[in-house]
Enzyme design. Structure first.
Site: not given
Ligand code: 2AM
Length: 478
Positions: A9, A13, A32, A74, A76, A102, A128, A186-187, A190
């Site tokens: 991911g 971040m 990724n 990735v 949440a 998160n 955080s 924490h949030n 905040e």
């Molecule tokens: P991506 O670049 O292939 O879209 C923030 O969106 C991160 O979460 C990105 O790195 C995104 O990958 C990843 N992401 C979002 N949905 C996902 C999924 N179902 N499986 C794997 N990675 C995912």
């Protein structure tokens, strides 16, 4: 395999966290879903350290030394479950999946239990400090098993922010979802801090009649005292900023509708379930939602308010000092409430959280970082069983000294028609806790009257019911 840790991911971040590990000498496998991101990371930042780019989940897992440590960064929710489902079958007993997103702590509990049954450690971890923190040192709040922390702790501590005394802003918070729970609170805190600061600004602007530039100076001076914190520091920056297009103060050209991503709301929802009053956080979440109700605000915009003159310059100076006291006292209350909430969850879920350690790791890296947190650490060091921060001698002294100013600020706000839900709720909580008798006795009487819910007496043990519709004799029911 050469990699000490892997990050999957690679949005901002995840990329920044991977770079942080690499910069600290760890070999980092990176992966990724869309491989373009992996390539971009290594192309742009490969020179910062040792990266092992992996195109597939299999390659990624094969690159990792055992026990494998995989950090999932990735979005949440469903994405986290999708990634877990993809990786879990490729892992061996003792491997670790760290969720750095998160996540809601109840999702973390569910995932931890499911993976534990497969012999895999699932480590819900609060991180955080935003994008900047991920790269240069965040506050890190790992949950999960003690065993997993033995393998992960040194790596996480090496990339965490450092507190002013040099200790890493990372500690094992407790089992399963303790880390994500604490990050959620924490949030919430905040949110409360930001609301209290916003109220202070509003009073200095609308009651004292100060300009944003002058208020920026006031916040800068507060930042050299007991309110010294990242949020006060950036408040001064934002207030001093001028819009380039119009030359107007930046705060005057921004739409006054605050948005939220949900962790504040989660905090309040969980507090309701735990039965812990976190009125400071709740008022902050509600204040944001009031601001967003454009329709309601328009419908009510003609309602009358009080007619009041702004204060004289001499009064305004003195008022600023009182606002500082009100802000500080309200902050102590909101932290007291937040720590009560962590304590209640710790008892409810058997997490055995060290409340002093939580304040210690928030001294750096995170959004609420502040000198103040060292005071909370010290309060729990003096008494690990402290029932509320308000019972700590030093905090009690300070809040007691602040209370006259605090009360006068709240009355002035009411008289001038400036809403201060945070200051007011904090003061109400303070007065409720210290009250000798609360009107809850009357509430109990009403409940017994309409629902025979019974009550306890101050002078005798047992539960009692009065025959309200009959002769009003009292019977003992238990
Ligand atoms: P991506 O670049 O292939 O879209 C923030 O969106 C991160 O979460 C990105 O790195 C995104 O990958 C990843 N992401 C979002 N949905 C996902 C999924 N179902 N499986 C794997 N990675 C995912």
């Amino acid at each position: 395999p050469t990699a000490h840790i892997g990050v999957t991911g690679l949005a901002v971040m995840g990329s920044n966290l991977a770079r942080n590990f690499a910069r600290h000498g760890h070999t980092v496998a990176v992966h990724n879903r869309t491989t373009a991101r992996t390539k971009a990371l290594v192309d742009e930042h490969g020179h910062e350290g040792a990266f092992v780019p992996a195109e597939t989940a299999e390659e990624f897992v094969a690159a990792l030394q055992k026990p494998r440590r995989i950090i999932v960064m990735v979005k949440a929710g469903e994405a986290t479950d999708a990634v877990i489902d993809e990786f879990a079958p490729l892992l061996d007993e003792g491997d670790m999946i760290v969720d750095g997103g998160n996540a809601h702590f109840l999702d973390t509990r569910r995932r931890e239990k499911a993976l534990r049954e497969k012999g895999i450690h699932f480590v819900g971890t609060g991180i955080s400090g935003g994008e900047e923190g991920a790269l240069n040192g965040p506050a890190i709040m790992p949950g999960g098993s003690v065993e997993s922390y033995k393998a992960l702790g040194p790596l996480l501590e090496s990339i965490a922010a450092k507190a002013p005394d040099g200790s890493p802003c990372c500690t094992h918070i407790g089992p399963d979802a303790a880390g994500h729970f604490v990050k959620m609170v924490h949030n919430g805190i905040e949110y409360a801090d930001m609301q209290l600061i916003a109220e202070a600004y509003d009073l200095l602007r609308r009651v004292a009649g100060h300009s944003p530039a002058r208020i920026a100076e006031i916040f800068r001076s507060w930042n050299t005292g007991r309110l010294d914190s990242y949020l006060i520091e950036i408040t001064a920056e934002v207030l001093a900023h001028t819009d380039a297009a119009t030359g107007a103060p930046f705060v005057d050209i921004v739409a006054d509708e605050a948005e939220q991503k949900g962790t504040g709301r989660w905090t309040v929802q969980s507090a309701l379930d735990l039965g812990v009053p976190v009125s400071g956080i709740a008022e902050a979440v509600f204040a944001r939602s009031v601001s967003g109700h454009r329709d309601l605000r328009r419908a009510a915009s003609a309602l009358p308010g009080p007619r009041r003159e702004a204060l004289s310059p001499a009064e305004a100076e003195e008022f600023a000092a009182r606002v500082e006291a009100a802000l500080y006292a309200s902050k102590v209350v909101s932290y007291a409430q937040g720590w009560n909430m962590i304590g209640a969850a710790s008892a409810e879920y058997g997490w055995d959280i060290d409340l002093g350690a939580v304040s210690a790791i928030w001294r750096g890296g995170c959004i609420i970082r502040a000198a103040f947190l060292d005071r909370i650490r010290a309060a729990f060091a003096a008494d690990p069983q402290l029932p509320t921060l308000l019972a700590d001698e030093d905090f009690a002294d300070e809040v007691g000294t602040a209370q006259d100013a605090w009360r006068s600020v709240v009355s002035t706000a009411v008289a001038h028609g400036v809403p201060t839900p945070g200051f007011s709720a904090a003061l109400a909580y303070y007065d409720a806790l210290r009250a000798d008798r609360l009107p809850a006795a009357l509430t109990q009487g009403q409940r017994d009257f309409f629902g025979a819910h019974t009550y306890r007496r101050t002078d005798r043990a047992g539960s009692f019911h009065t025959l309200w519709s009959g002769d009003r004799d009292e019977e003992q029911t238990g």
